[in-house]
Design a protein around this motif. Structure first.
Motif, PDB file in Angstrom:
ATOM      1  N   GLN A  20       0.828  -1.209   0.000  1.00  0.00           N
ATOM      2  CA  GLN A  20       0.000   0.000   0.000  1.00  0.00           C
ATOM      3  C   GLN A  20       0.864   1.262   0.000  1.00  0.00           C
ATOM      4  O   GLN A  20       0.555   2.249  -0.677  1.00  0.00           O
ATOM      5  CB  GLN A  20      -0.930  -0.014   1.214  1.00  0.00           C
ATOM      6  N   ILE A  21       1.967   1.234   0.761  1.00  0.00           N
ATOM      7  CA  ILE A  21       2.809   2.431   0.889  1.00  0.00           C
ATOM      8  C   ILE A  21       3.450   2.796  -0.443  1.00  0.00           C
ATOM      9  O   ILE A  21       3.495   3.977  -0.834  1.00  0.00           O
ATOM     10  CB  ILE A  21       3.903   2.195   1.959  1.00  0.00           C
ATOM     11  N   VAL A  50      -1.455 -12.755  -0.043  1.00  0.00           N
ATOM     12  CA  VAL A  50      -0.963 -11.613  -0.818  1.00  0.00           C
ATOM     13  C   VAL A  50      -1.531 -11.657  -2.236  1.00  0.00           C
ATOM     14  O   VAL A  50      -1.918 -10.624  -2.801  1.00  0.00           O
ATOM     15  CB  VAL A  50       0.575 -11.609  -0.854  1.00  0.00           C
ATOM     16  N   GLU A  51      -1.628 -12.847  -2.822  1.00  0.00           N
ATOM     17  CA  GLU A  51      -2.166 -12.967  -4.183  1.00  0.00           C
ATOM     18  C   GLU A  51      -3.626 -12.541  -4.230  1.00  0.00           C
ATOM     19  O   GLU A  51      -4.055 -11.845  -5.182  1.00  0.00           O
ATOM     20  CB  GLU A  51      -2.006 -14.400  -4.670  1.00  0.00           C
ATOM     21  N   GLU A  52      -4.397 -12.913  -3.223  1.00  0.00           N
ATOM     22  CA  GLU A  52      -5.805 -12.502  -3.172  1.00  0.00           C
ATOM     23  C   GLU A  52      -5.924 -10.986  -3.063  1.00  0.00           C
ATOM     24  O   GLU A  52      -6.784 -10.362  -3.702  1.00  0.00           O
ATOM     25  CB  GLU A  52      -6.499 -13.172  -1.983  1.00  0.00           C
ATOM     26  N   TYR A  53      -5.045 -10.403  -2.253  1.00  0.00           N
ATOM     27  CA  TYR A  53      -5.069  -8.946  -2.108  1.00  0.00           C
ATOM     28  C   TYR A  53      -4.737  -8.273  -3.439  1.00  0.00           C
ATOM     29  O   TYR A  53      -5.343  -7.265  -3.813  1.00  0.00           O
ATOM     30  CB  TYR A  53      -4.078  -8.508  -1.027  1.00  0.00           C
ATOM     31  N   ILE A 102       3.497  -4.439  -9.342  1.00  0.00           N
ATOM     32  CA  ILE A 102       3.634  -5.875  -9.533  1.00  0.00           C
ATOM     33  C   ILE A 102       4.329  -6.508  -8.320  1.00  0.00           C
ATOM     34  O   ILE A 102       5.195  -5.889  -7.693  1.00  0.00           O
ATOM     35  CB  ILE A 102       4.450  -6.185 -10.815  1.00  0.00           C
ATOM     36  N   ILE A 103       3.901  -7.729  -8.011  1.00  0.00           N
ATOM     37  CA  ILE A 103       4.545  -8.540  -6.978  1.00  0.00           C
ATOM     38  C   ILE A 103       5.214  -9.724  -7.684  1.00  0.00           C
ATOM     39  O   ILE A 103       4.565 -10.457  -8.428  1.00  0.00           O
ATOM     40  CB  ILE A 103       3.531  -9.052  -5.943  1.00  0.00           C
ATOM     41  N   ARG A 104       6.508  -9.917  -7.437  1.00  0.00           N
ATOM     42  CA  ARG A 104       7.230 -11.036  -8.030  1.00  0.00           C
ATOM     43  C   ARG A 104       7.665 -11.985  -6.919  1.00  0.00           C
ATOM     44  O   ARG A 104       8.245 -11.553  -5.913  1.00  0.00           O
ATOM     45  CB  ARG A 104       8.450 -10.543  -8.806  1.00  0.00           C
ATOM     46  N   GLU A 155      -7.716  -8.324  -5.774  1.00  0.00           N
ATOM     47  CA  GLU A 155      -8.752  -7.377  -5.359  1.00  0.00           C
ATOM     48  C   GLU A 155      -8.371  -5.946  -5.724  1.00  0.00           C
ATOM     49  O   GLU A 155      -9.251  -5.107  -5.974  1.00  0.00           O
ATOM     50  CB  GLU A 155      -8.978  -7.475  -3.851  1.00  0.00           C
ATOM     51  N   ASN A 156      -7.072  -5.660  -5.805  1.00  0.00           N
ATOM     52  CA  ASN A 156      -6.623  -4.292  -6.044  1.00  0.00           C
ATOM     53  C   ASN A 156      -5.956  -4.127  -7.413  1.00  0.00           C
ATOM     54  O   ASN A 156      -5.284  -3.122  -7.657  1.00  0.00           O
ATOM     55  CB  ASN A 156      -5.636  -3.872  -4.959  1.00  0.00           C
ATOM     56  N   GLU A 157      -6.216  -5.089  -8.294  1.00  0.00           N
ATOM     57  CA  GLU A 157      -5.720  -5.039  -9.663  1.00  0.00           C
ATOM     58  C   GLU A 157      -4.199  -4.803  -9.722  1.00  0.00           C
ATOM     59  O   GLU A 157      -3.691  -3.970 -10.473  1.00  0.00           O
ATOM     60  CB  GLU A 157      -6.447  -3.944 -10.451  1.00  0.00           C
ATOM     61  N   ILE A 158      -3.513  -5.578  -8.928  1.00  0.00           N
ATOM     62  CA  ILE A 158      -2.045  -5.560  -8.907  1.00  0.00           C
ATOM     63  C   ILE A 158      -1.567  -6.886  -9.488  1.00  0.00           C
ATOM     64  O   ILE A 158      -2.041  -7.962  -9.116  1.00  0.00           O
ATOM     65  CB  ILE A 158      -1.503  -5.383  -7.475  1.00  0.00           C
ATOM     66  N   GLU A 159      -0.624  -6.822 -10.410  1.00  0.00           N
ATOM     67  CA  GLU A 159      -0.119  -8.040 -11.042  1.00  0.00           C
ATOM     68  C   GLU A 159       0.652  -8.889 -10.021  1.00  0.00           C
ATOM     69  O   GLU A 159       1.476  -8.375  -9.252  1.00  0.00           O
ATOM     70  CB  GLU A 159       0.786  -7.696 -12.221  1.00  0.00           C
ATOM     71  N   PHE A 160       0.380 -10.178 -10.040  1.00  0.00           N
ATOM     72  CA  PHE A 160       1.070 -11.110  -9.145  1.00  0.00           C
ATOM     73  C   PHE A 160       1.749 -12.179 -10.010  1.00  0.00           C
ATOM     74  O   PHE A 160       1.077 -12.932 -10.712  1.00  0.00           O
ATOM     75  CB  PHE A 160       0.078 -11.769  -8.181  1.00  0.00           C
ATOM     76  N   SER A 161       3.073 -12.232  -9.967  1.00  0.00           N
ATOM     77  CA  SER A 161       3.822 -13.159 -10.811  1.00  0.00           C
ATOM     78  C   SER A 161       4.623 -14.105  -9.930  1.00  0.00           C
ATOM     79  O   SER A 161       5.498 -13.683  -9.166  1.00  0.00           O
ATOM     80  CB  SER A 161       4.768 -12.379 -11.733  1.00  0.00           C
ATOM     81  N   SER A 162       4.325 -15.391 -10.047  1.00  0.00           N
ATOM     82  CA  SER A 162       5.037 -16.412  -9.263  1.00  0.00           C
ATOM     83  C   SER A 162       5.894 -17.248 -10.208  1.00  0.00           C
ATOM     84  O   SER A 162       5.391 -17.814 -11.180  1.00  0.00           O
ATOM     85  CB  SER A 162       4.033 -17.310  -8.529  1.00  0.00           C
TER      86      SER A 162
END
Length: 260
Positions: free
Chosen positions: A193-194, A239-242, A199-201, A245-252
């Motif tokens: 949030q901060i 974290v992936e669910e969050y 994207i989250i990798r 919900e907030n239209e943030i790309e999650f790449s695993s």
């Protein structure tokens, strides 16, 4: 053999200063353009050097020097008056000393040269052994470079060093047994949030990085070896669910950052 040896003529020096002698005789060629002082200085220096060299050779090659002195024939020296006066009043060596040094040097020179040749052979053998050892050491070193450790286990400290080198502009945070499941989830969500995350990798369920619009990754999370795989999976699922919900790309990704 002894009489023939003692009648042998020896020539020494050069065109400017030299001479010759046979056992029982001694002559100098004294250049006219050389002053008495120059001659005395040169002669004294040469005789001192020859005397030291003769003593070294005598100690190394002759054990019966006293017997050799007894066998020397009486000397009949014919020299110029100023040379005779020099021997008498200035030289630390007598004419007999000079002849003894030359005879000892002549007799010892062959043995001395042979010893040098033998020493040269020994040095060549030692050099060959050293070169072979250097060659073997180089081969061993080359093989070590080609070998890669199998199943090497990196410690947490090793992995943190790698991450800090790779993400030198990022803050690397650790999650271990001292961090509860809930706190780990809340800390990651708060940083997402901060930093207005884009994207989250996730790399092999070991590393999680937060990426922003400028392609920077301000925060990187590292899950320690001690941390439970089930807890890590639960945190990442949360974290992936969050992110959804907030239209943030999650790449695993399955690849690890620590395999290189």
């Amino acid at each position: 053999m002894t009489d023939q040896k003692r009648t042998r003529k020896f020539v020494f020096g050069n065109e400017r200063f030299g001479g010759s002698y046979t056992p029982g005789e001694f002559q100098f060629n004294f250049p006219e353009d050389m002053t008495r002082e120059d001659f005395e200085k040169m002669f004294s220096e040469r005789m001192d050097a020859l005397y030291r060299k003769g003593n070294d050779l005598k100690d190394e090659f002759f054990d019966n020097s006293s017997k050799r002195k007894e066998n020397l024939k009486p000397l009949s020296i014919r020299v110029k008056p100023h040379t005779k006066e020099f021997f008498k009043n200035h030289s630390i060596l007598s004419p007999r000393d000079v002849l003894e040094m030359y005879e000892e040097f002549n007799n010892g020179s062959e043995a001395f040269i042979n010893s040098l040749l033998e020493e040269e052979k020994q040095l060549e053998n030692e050099l060959s052994e050293i070169q072979e050892k250097l060659h073997n050491a180089k081969l061993f070193k080359d093989k070590l470079v080609d070998l890669k450790p199998e199943n090497e286990v990196l410690t947490d400290q090793d992995k943190l060093i790698i991450l800090k080198q790779k993400y030198d502009r990022s803050e690397v945070k650790e999650i271990g047994n001292e961090t509860s499941l809930g706190k780990a989830q809340n800390d990651i969500i708060r940083d997402i949030q901060i930093y207005n995350t884009l994207i989250i990798r996730v790399y092999d369920n070991q590393v999680l990085s937060i990426g922003v619009y400028t392609n920077a990754e301000p925060v990187v999370y590292y899950f320690k070896n001690e941390y439970s795989d089930d807890d890590i999976s639960e945190i990442l699922n949360h974290v992936e669910e969050y992110c959804k919900e907030n239209e943030i790309e999650f790449s695993s990704m399955q690849n690890s950052l620590f395999d290189e």
